[in-house]
Design an enzyme around this catalytic site. Structure first.
Site, short mmCIF file in Angstrom:
data_model
loop_
_atom_site.label_atom_id
_atom_site.label_comp_id
_atom_site.label_asym_id
_atom_site.label_seq_id
_atom_site.Cartn_x
_atom_site.Cartn_y
_atom_site.Cartn_z
N ASP A 148 -18.60 66.03 69.46
CA ASP A 148 -18.42 64.09 69.76
C ASP A 148 -20.09 63.79 69.83
OD1 ASP A 148 -17.68 61.07 70.03
OD2 ASP A 148 -17.76 61.68 72.64
N CYS A 202 5.16 60.54 64.42
CA CYS A 202 5.50 58.87 65.87
C CYS A 202 6.80 58.47 65.81
CB CYS A 202 4.36 58.34 65.70
SG CYS A 202 2.53 58.67 66.66
N CYS A 205 8.38 55.17 67.62
CA CYS A 205 7.78 54.60 68.89
C CYS A 205 6.65 54.31 68.50
CB CYS A 205 7.38 56.17 69.44
SG CYS A 205 6.42 55.91 71.58
N CYS A 208 2.56 53.70 73.11
CA CYS A 208 0.61 53.32 73.79
C CYS A 208 0.37 51.37 73.51
CB CYS A 208 0.53 54.26 72.19
SG CYS A 208 0.26 54.01 70.69
N CYS A 212 -0.35 49.44 76.72
CA CYS A 212 -2.47 48.98 76.94
C CYS A 212 -2.72 47.96 77.14
CB CYS A 212 -3.00 48.93 74.91
SG CYS A 212 -4.36 48.64 75.47
N CYS A 228 -10.61 47.64 74.40
CA CYS A 228 -10.53 48.93 75.09
C CYS A 228 -10.87 49.36 76.77
CB CYS A 228 -10.77 50.07 74.45
SG CYS A 228 -10.03 51.70 75.10
N CYS A 255 -9.33 55.14 80.54
CA CYS A 255 -8.39 54.95 81.02
C CYS A 255 -7.04 55.58 79.51
CB CYS A 255 -8.13 53.24 80.01
SG CYS A 255 -6.38 52.88 80.76
N CYS A 258 -2.56 55.12 77.03
CA CYS A 258 -1.57 55.14 76.42
C CYS A 258 -1.29 56.59 76.10
CB CYS A 258 -2.62 55.04 75.00
SG CYS A 258 -4.15 55.63 75.30
N CYS A 262 2.80 58.31 76.53
CA CYS A 262 3.56 59.24 75.36
C CYS A 262 4.88 60.07 75.58
CB CYS A 262 1.83 59.65 74.46
SG CYS A 262 2.49 60.65 72.84
#
Length: 386
Positions: A148, A202, A205, A208, A212, A228, A255, A258, A262
Protein backbone atom coordinates in the site's frame (compact mmCIF):
# COMPACT_ATOMS: atom_id res chain seq x y z
CA UNK A 1 15.45 -0.78 -10.78
CA UNK A 2 15.18 -4.49 -11.52
CA UNK A 3 18.01 -5.82 -13.62
CA UNK A 4 16.84 -7.35 -16.86
CA UNK A 5 18.04 -10.92 -17.15
CA UNK A 6 19.97 -11.40 -20.38
CA UNK A 7 20.28 -14.45 -22.57
CA UNK A 8 23.33 -15.68 -20.70
CA UNK A 9 21.42 -15.98 -17.41
CA UNK A 10 20.86 -19.60 -16.41
CA UNK A 11 17.07 -19.30 -16.27
CA UNK A 12 16.64 -22.66 -17.95
CA UNK A 13 18.65 -24.24 -15.16
CA UNK A 14 16.03 -23.15 -12.64
CA UNK A 15 13.03 -25.40 -12.12
CA UNK A 16 10.48 -22.59 -12.19
CA UNK A 17 7.60 -24.87 -11.24
CA UNK A 18 9.33 -26.14 -8.12
CA UNK A 19 10.55 -22.66 -7.28
CA UNK A 20 7.04 -21.25 -7.57
CA UNK A 21 5.72 -23.87 -5.15
CA UNK A 22 8.60 -23.31 -2.77
CA UNK A 23 7.92 -19.59 -2.73
CA UNK A 24 4.42 -20.31 -1.46
CA UNK A 25 5.80 -22.58 1.26
CA UNK A 26 8.38 -19.99 2.28
CA UNK A 27 5.73 -17.31 2.36
CA UNK A 28 3.49 -19.34 4.66
CA UNK A 29 6.47 -20.07 6.92
CA UNK A 30 6.95 -16.29 7.23
CA UNK A 31 3.37 -15.84 8.39
CA UNK A 32 1.39 -15.22 5.21
CA UNK A 33 -1.85 -17.19 5.07
CA UNK A 34 -1.86 -17.36 1.26
CA UNK A 35 0.59 -16.66 -1.57
CA UNK A 36 -0.20 -16.40 -5.28
CA UNK A 37 1.67 -15.46 -8.44
CA UNK A 38 0.45 -13.49 -11.44
CA UNK A 39 1.71 -11.78 -14.57
CA UNK A 40 1.66 -8.00 -14.89
CA UNK A 41 -1.05 -7.55 -17.53
CA UNK A 42 -3.71 -5.17 -16.13
CA UNK A 43 -4.89 -3.64 -19.39
CA UNK A 44 -8.51 -4.54 -18.58
CA UNK A 45 -8.30 -2.38 -15.46
CA UNK A 46 -7.16 0.82 -17.17
CA UNK A 47 -10.60 1.90 -18.38
CA UNK A 48 -12.14 1.29 -14.94
CA UNK A 49 -9.37 3.25 -13.25
CA UNK A 50 -9.71 6.18 -15.66
CA UNK A 51 -13.48 6.30 -15.21
CA UNK A 52 -13.11 6.28 -11.42
CA UNK A 53 -10.64 9.16 -11.60
CA UNK A 54 -12.77 11.09 -14.10
CA UNK A 55 -15.65 10.96 -11.62
CA UNK A 56 -13.37 12.44 -8.95
CA UNK A 57 -14.15 9.53 -6.66
CA UNK A 58 -10.63 9.82 -5.27
CA UNK A 59 -11.46 13.17 -3.64
CA UNK A 60 -8.38 14.76 -2.06
CA UNK A 61 -6.28 11.64 -2.64
CA UNK A 62 -4.14 13.25 -5.33
CA UNK A 63 -1.70 10.35 -5.20
CA UNK A 64 -4.40 8.27 -6.90
CA UNK A 65 -4.38 10.47 -10.01
CA UNK A 66 -0.78 11.65 -9.88
CA UNK A 67 0.66 8.61 -11.65
CA UNK A 68 -2.13 8.04 -14.18
CA UNK A 69 -2.13 4.60 -15.77
CA UNK A 70 1.18 3.70 -14.15
CA UNK A 71 -0.93 2.02 -11.46
CA UNK A 72 -1.98 -0.58 -14.00
CA UNK A 73 1.54 -1.10 -15.36
CA UNK A 74 3.84 -2.67 -12.77
CA UNK A 75 6.77 -2.78 -15.21
CA UNK A 76 6.63 1.02 -15.43
CA UNK A 77 6.76 1.21 -11.67
CA UNK A 78 9.75 -1.12 -11.61
CA UNK A 79 11.24 -1.82 -15.06
CA UNK A 80 12.09 -5.45 -15.63
CA UNK A 81 9.21 -6.83 -13.60
CA UNK A 82 7.86 -10.10 -14.99
CA UNK A 83 5.75 -11.43 -12.14
CA UNK A 84 4.00 -10.22 -9.02
CA UNK A 85 3.98 -12.41 -5.93
CA UNK A 86 0.85 -11.43 -4.01
CA UNK A 87 0.45 -12.31 -0.33
CA UNK A 88 -2.34 -12.29 2.23
CA UNK A 89 -2.03 -11.82 5.98
CA UNK A 90 -5.06 -12.06 8.27
CA UNK A 91 -5.49 -9.25 10.80
CA UNK A 92 -8.75 -9.85 12.69
CA UNK A 93 -7.83 -9.49 16.38
CA UNK A 94 -9.27 -11.55 19.19
CA UNK A 95 -12.19 -10.00 21.06
CA UNK A 96 -12.84 -7.55 18.21
CA UNK A 97 -16.21 -6.60 19.78
CA UNK A 98 -17.75 -5.12 16.66
CA UNK A 99 -21.43 -4.92 17.54
CA UNK A 100 -21.04 -3.92 21.18
CA UNK A 101 -18.70 -1.05 20.32
CA UNK A 102 -20.90 0.29 17.52
CA UNK A 103 -24.01 -0.06 19.66
CA UNK A 104 -22.56 1.85 22.61
CA UNK A 105 -22.50 5.44 21.35
CA UNK A 106 -20.22 6.48 24.21
CA UNK A 107 -17.54 4.06 22.96
CA UNK A 108 -14.97 4.83 20.29
CA UNK A 109 -15.12 2.63 17.21
CA UNK A 110 -11.80 2.18 15.43
CA UNK A 111 -11.54 0.05 12.30
CA UNK A 112 -10.30 -3.35 13.37
CA UNK A 113 -7.23 -3.22 11.13
CA UNK A 114 -5.89 -0.19 13.01
CA UNK A 115 -6.04 -1.55 16.56
CA UNK A 116 -2.56 -3.06 16.46
CA UNK A 117 0.80 -2.32 14.89
CA UNK A 118 1.07 -0.55 11.52
CA UNK A 119 0.60 -3.28 8.92
CA UNK A 120 2.88 -1.54 6.41
CA UNK A 121 5.91 -2.28 8.56
CA UNK A 122 4.93 -5.84 9.39
CA UNK A 123 4.18 -6.94 5.83
CA UNK A 124 7.04 -5.10 4.20
CA UNK A 125 9.58 -6.73 6.52
CA UNK A 126 8.23 -10.19 5.75
CA UNK A 127 8.08 -9.53 2.00
CA UNK A 128 11.70 -8.40 2.07
CA UNK A 129 12.60 -11.62 3.86
CA UNK A 130 10.78 -13.59 1.17
CA UNK A 131 12.73 -11.78 -1.55
CA UNK A 132 15.99 -12.54 0.24
CA UNK A 133 15.03 -16.21 0.53
CA UNK A 134 14.33 -16.41 -3.21
CA UNK A 135 17.62 -14.69 -3.96
CA UNK A 136 19.51 -17.26 -1.88
CA UNK A 137 17.93 -19.93 -4.06
CA UNK A 138 18.43 -18.43 -7.52
CA UNK A 139 21.36 -16.06 -7.15
CA UNK A 140 21.04 -12.46 -8.27
CA UNK A 141 17.39 -11.44 -8.22
CA UNK A 142 15.64 -8.19 -9.05
CA UNK A 143 12.86 -7.70 -6.54
CA UNK A 144 11.05 -5.03 -4.55
CA UNK A 145 8.31 -5.27 -1.91
CA UNK A 146 5.25 -3.03 -1.79
CA UNK A 147 2.55 -2.66 0.85
CA UNK A 148 0.00 0.00 0.00
CA UNK A 149 2.95 2.27 -0.65
CA UNK A 150 3.22 2.67 -4.41
CA UNK A 151 1.02 3.39 -7.44
CA UNK A 152 -0.04 -0.18 -8.08
CA UNK A 153 -3.47 -1.85 -8.36
CA UNK A 154 -3.06 -4.29 -5.50
CA UNK A 155 -6.50 -5.87 -5.43
CA UNK A 156 -6.75 -6.66 -9.15
CA UNK A 157 -3.28 -8.20 -8.97
CA UNK A 158 -4.22 -10.23 -5.90
CA UNK A 159 -7.38 -11.35 -7.68
CA UNK A 160 -5.39 -12.45 -10.74
CA UNK A 161 -3.03 -14.33 -8.42
CA UNK A 162 -5.92 -16.36 -7.04
CA UNK A 163 -6.04 -14.83 -3.56
CA UNK A 164 -9.75 -14.13 -3.88
CA UNK A 165 -12.14 -11.99 -5.87
CA UNK A 166 -12.90 -8.28 -5.66
CA UNK A 167 -16.26 -7.91 -3.95
CA UNK A 168 -18.95 -5.34 -4.61
CA UNK A 169 -17.49 -3.22 -1.78
CA UNK A 170 -14.18 -3.20 -3.74
CA UNK A 171 -12.34 -5.30 -1.12
CA UNK A 172 -10.81 -8.70 -1.78
CA UNK A 173 -12.78 -11.71 -0.53
CA UNK A 174 -11.56 -15.25 0.04
CA UNK A 175 -14.24 -17.94 0.18
CA UNK A 176 -12.54 -19.61 3.15
CA UNK A 177 -11.31 -16.53 4.98
CA UNK A 178 -13.63 -13.61 4.26
CA UNK A 179 -11.98 -10.21 3.88
CA UNK A 180 -10.28 -9.41 7.19
CA UNK A 181 -6.79 -9.45 5.75
CA UNK A 182 -4.01 -7.28 4.36
CA UNK A 183 -2.35 -7.83 1.00
CA UNK A 184 1.12 -6.97 -0.25
CA UNK A 185 3.24 -7.54 -3.34
CA UNK A 186 6.74 -8.62 -4.23
CA UNK A 187 7.70 -7.61 -7.77
CA UNK A 188 10.29 -9.93 -9.29
CA UNK A 189 12.10 -10.40 -12.59
CA UNK A 190 11.63 -14.16 -12.76
CA UNK A 191 9.13 -15.80 -15.15
CA UNK A 192 7.51 -17.84 -12.38
CA UNK A 193 4.51 -20.11 -12.96
CA UNK A 194 1.34 -18.07 -12.57
CA UNK A 195 -1.82 -18.99 -10.67
CA UNK A 196 -5.38 -18.73 -11.92
CA UNK A 197 -8.08 -16.35 -10.66
CA UNK A 198 -10.94 -17.75 -8.60
CA UNK A 199 -14.61 -17.44 -9.42
CA UNK A 200 -16.49 -14.37 -8.17
CA UNK A 201 -19.07 -15.46 -5.62
CA UNK A 202 -20.94 -12.33 -4.58
CA UNK A 203 -23.90 -13.42 -6.67
CA UNK A 204 -26.99 -11.25 -6.20
CA UNK A 205 -25.98 -10.12 -2.71
CA UNK A 206 -25.98 -6.34 -2.24
CA UNK A 207 -25.74 -6.26 1.55
CA UNK A 208 -22.61 -4.11 1.50
CA UNK A 209 -24.28 -1.51 -0.72
CA UNK A 210 -27.33 -1.18 1.50
CA UNK A 211 -25.51 -1.18 4.87
CA UNK A 212 -23.03 1.60 4.03
CA UNK A 213 -23.90 4.48 6.40
CA UNK A 214 -23.08 7.16 3.80
CA UNK A 215 -24.06 5.20 0.68
CA UNK A 216 -20.48 5.40 -0.58
CA UNK A 217 -20.79 2.24 -2.71
CA UNK A 218 -22.53 3.99 -5.59
CA UNK A 219 -22.70 0.86 -7.76
CA UNK A 220 -21.46 -2.72 -7.45
CA UNK A 221 -17.62 -2.60 -7.34
CA UNK A 222 -17.58 1.23 -7.39
CA UNK A 223 -16.85 3.29 -4.26
CA UNK A 224 -17.11 7.07 -4.19
CA UNK A 225 -14.22 7.72 -1.83
CA UNK A 226 -15.54 11.18 -0.99
CA UNK A 227 -18.49 9.61 0.82
CA UNK A 228 -16.63 6.75 2.51
CA UNK A 229 -16.20 7.05 6.28
CA UNK A 230 -12.69 5.64 6.03
CA UNK A 231 -11.82 8.47 3.64
CA UNK A 232 -13.61 11.09 5.73
CA UNK A 233 -11.90 10.12 8.98
CA UNK A 234 -8.45 9.21 7.62
CA UNK A 235 -7.67 10.73 4.22
CA UNK A 236 -9.62 13.98 4.33
CA UNK A 237 -7.42 16.82 5.55
CA UNK A 238 -10.03 19.50 6.18
CA UNK A 239 -13.55 19.70 7.59
CA UNK A 240 -15.82 16.68 7.37
CA UNK A 241 -18.87 17.67 5.30
CA UNK A 242 -21.83 18.36 7.59
CA UNK A 243 -24.06 16.07 5.53
CA UNK A 244 -22.06 13.01 6.64
CA UNK A 245 -21.46 13.79 10.30
CA UNK A 246 -24.58 12.16 11.72
CA UNK A 247 -23.96 9.01 9.66
CA UNK A 248 -20.43 8.68 11.04
CA UNK A 249 -21.86 7.89 14.46
CA UNK A 250 -19.09 6.86 16.87
CA UNK A 251 -16.62 5.77 14.18
CA UNK A 252 -13.48 7.80 14.84
CA UNK A 253 -11.01 6.02 12.55
CA UNK A 254 -12.27 4.09 9.56
CA UNK A 255 -15.36 1.94 9.13
CA UNK A 256 -15.99 -1.80 8.86
CA UNK A 257 -19.71 -1.95 8.11
CA UNK A 258 -19.41 -3.38 4.60
CA UNK A 259 -17.22 -6.17 5.96
CA UNK A 260 -19.37 -6.79 9.02
CA UNK A 261 -22.41 -7.47 6.84
CA UNK A 262 -20.59 -9.64 4.29
CA UNK A 263 -21.73 -13.28 4.68
CA UNK A 264 -18.30 -14.58 3.66
CA UNK A 265 -16.78 -13.18 6.84
CA UNK A 266 -18.47 -15.85 8.91
CA UNK A 267 -15.53 -18.00 7.78
CA UNK A 268 -12.86 -15.55 8.91
CA UNK A 269 -10.31 -16.65 11.48
CA UNK A 270 -8.60 -14.45 14.04
CA UNK A 271 -5.01 -13.54 13.29
CA UNK A 272 -2.00 -15.46 14.54
CA UNK A 273 0.16 -12.33 14.27
CA UNK A 274 0.79 -10.83 17.71
CA UNK A 275 1.44 -7.38 16.20
CA UNK A 276 -2.21 -7.16 15.15
CA UNK A 277 -3.70 -7.75 18.59
CA UNK A 278 -5.51 -4.80 20.18
CA UNK A 279 -3.30 -2.30 21.95
CA UNK A 280 -4.16 -1.78 25.59
CA UNK A 281 -4.59 1.97 25.06
CA UNK A 282 -7.34 1.27 22.49
CA UNK A 283 -9.12 -1.62 24.20
CA UNK A 284 -12.72 -0.76 25.14
CA UNK A 285 -12.06 2.97 25.33
CA UNK A 286 -14.72 5.60 25.67
CA UNK A 287 -14.87 8.65 23.43
CA UNK A 288 -14.23 10.89 26.40
CA UNK A 289 -11.15 8.94 27.44
CA UNK A 290 -9.56 9.26 23.99
CA UNK A 291 -10.69 12.88 23.68
CA UNK A 292 -8.80 13.69 26.86
CA UNK A 293 -5.42 12.69 25.42
CA UNK A 294 -2.91 15.48 25.14
CA UNK A 295 -0.93 15.74 21.92
CA UNK A 296 2.03 14.15 23.71
CA UNK A 297 -0.13 11.23 24.81
CA UNK A 298 -1.54 10.84 21.32
CA UNK A 299 1.95 10.66 19.83
CA UNK A 300 3.09 8.23 22.50
CA UNK A 301 0.09 5.89 22.35
CA UNK A 302 -0.05 5.92 18.53
CA UNK A 303 3.65 5.19 18.04
CA UNK A 304 3.98 2.34 15.52
CA UNK A 305 0.24 2.53 14.80
CA UNK A 306 -1.47 3.51 11.53
CA UNK A 307 -3.55 5.97 13.57
CA UNK A 308 -0.62 8.33 13.99
CA UNK A 309 -0.75 9.38 10.33
CA UNK A 310 -3.88 11.50 10.82
CA UNK A 311 -2.24 13.65 13.50
CA UNK A 312 -3.65 15.10 16.69
CA UNK A 313 -5.90 17.74 15.13
CA UNK A 314 -7.81 15.28 12.94
CA UNK A 315 -7.91 12.79 15.82
CA UNK A 316 -9.78 15.42 17.86
CA UNK A 317 -11.87 16.40 14.83
CA UNK A 318 -13.12 12.85 14.43
CA UNK A 319 -13.87 12.39 18.12
CA UNK A 320 -15.66 15.74 18.22
CA UNK A 321 -18.08 14.50 15.56
CA UNK A 322 -18.60 11.26 17.48
CA UNK A 323 -19.25 13.20 20.70
CA UNK A 324 -21.82 15.26 18.81
CA UNK A 325 -23.56 11.97 18.03
CA UNK A 326 -23.19 10.60 21.58
CA UNK A 327 -25.96 10.72 24.20
CA UNK A 328 -26.18 14.13 25.82
CA UNK A 329 -24.52 14.38 29.19
CA UNK A 330 -22.88 17.03 31.29
CA UNK A 331 -19.54 15.26 30.89
CA UNK A 332 -19.76 15.36 27.08
CA UNK A 333 -20.72 19.03 26.96
CA UNK A 334 -18.05 19.94 29.52
CA UNK A 335 -15.36 18.15 27.49
CA UNK A 336 -16.39 19.83 24.24
CA UNK A 337 -16.58 23.32 25.72
CA UNK A 338 -13.24 22.90 27.47
CA UNK A 339 -11.59 21.81 24.24
CA UNK A 340 -13.18 24.71 22.37
CA UNK A 341 -11.72 27.10 24.93
CA UNK A 342 -8.23 25.87 23.99
CA UNK A 343 -8.77 27.35 20.48
CA UNK A 344 -6.47 24.78 18.83
CA UNK A 345 -7.50 25.57 15.24
CA UNK A 346 -10.38 27.03 13.23
CA UNK A 347 -11.03 23.65 11.62
CA UNK A 348 -11.30 21.87 14.97
CA UNK A 349 -13.35 24.69 16.52
CA UNK A 350 -15.96 24.38 13.79
CA UNK A 351 -16.42 20.68 14.56
CA UNK A 352 -16.57 21.34 18.30
CA UNK A 353 -19.26 23.96 17.77
CA UNK A 354 -21.23 21.58 15.57
CA UNK A 355 -20.98 18.88 18.22
CA UNK A 356 -22.15 21.24 20.96
CA UNK A 357 -25.07 22.36 18.82
CA UNK A 358 -26.32 18.75 18.72
CA UNK A 359 -26.71 18.79 22.51
CA UNK A 360 -28.07 22.27 23.21
CA UNK A 361 -31.77 21.38 23.22
CA UNK A 362 -31.49 17.82 24.49
CA UNK A 363 -31.96 18.67 28.17
CA UNK A 364 -33.47 21.78 29.82
CA UNK A 365 -30.38 22.97 31.68
CA UNK A 366 -27.00 21.94 33.00
CA UNK A 367 -25.57 23.83 35.91
CA UNK A 368 -25.87 27.54 35.17
CA UNK A 369 -22.18 28.08 34.41
CA UNK A 370 -21.95 25.23 31.92
CA UNK A 371 -25.24 26.08 30.26
CA UNK A 372 -24.09 29.65 29.59
CA UNK A 373 -20.83 28.37 28.14
CA UNK A 374 -22.76 25.99 25.89
CA UNK A 375 -25.05 28.73 24.59
CA UNK A 376 -22.13 31.05 23.94
CA UNK A 377 -20.17 28.36 22.10
CA UNK A 378 -23.10 27.39 19.88
CA UNK A 379 -23.93 31.00 19.04
CA UNK A 380 -20.44 31.39 17.61
CA UNK A 381 -20.82 28.27 15.51
CA UNK A 382 -23.24 26.74 13.07
CA UNK A 383 -27.02 26.83 13.28
CA UNK A 384 -28.32 24.05 15.51
CA UNK A 385 -30.06 22.27 12.67
CA UNK A 386 -26.91 22.18 10.47
Amino acid sequence: MINQKNVTDPIKAIDLSSLSENIKLWGKALGFQKVGITDIDLKQQEGKLQSWLDNNYHGEMEYMSKHGMKRARPDELLPGTLRVISVRMDYLPENAQFASTLKNKNSAYISRYALGRDYHKVLRKKLKQLGQKIELEVGQLGYRPFVDSAPILERPLASKAGLGWVGKHSLLIDAKAGSWFFIGELLVDLPLVIDQPVEKKCGKCVACLTICPTQAIVAPYVVDGRRCISYLTIELQGPIPVEFRKAIGNRIYGCDDCQLICPWNRFADTTEESDYQIRQQLQNRSLLALFSWTEEEFLSYSEGSPIRRIGYQRWLRNISVALGNAPTSEAVVEALTNKLAENLSDMLNEHLQWALAQHQDQIPVFNERLNQRLIKAVEKGLPRDA
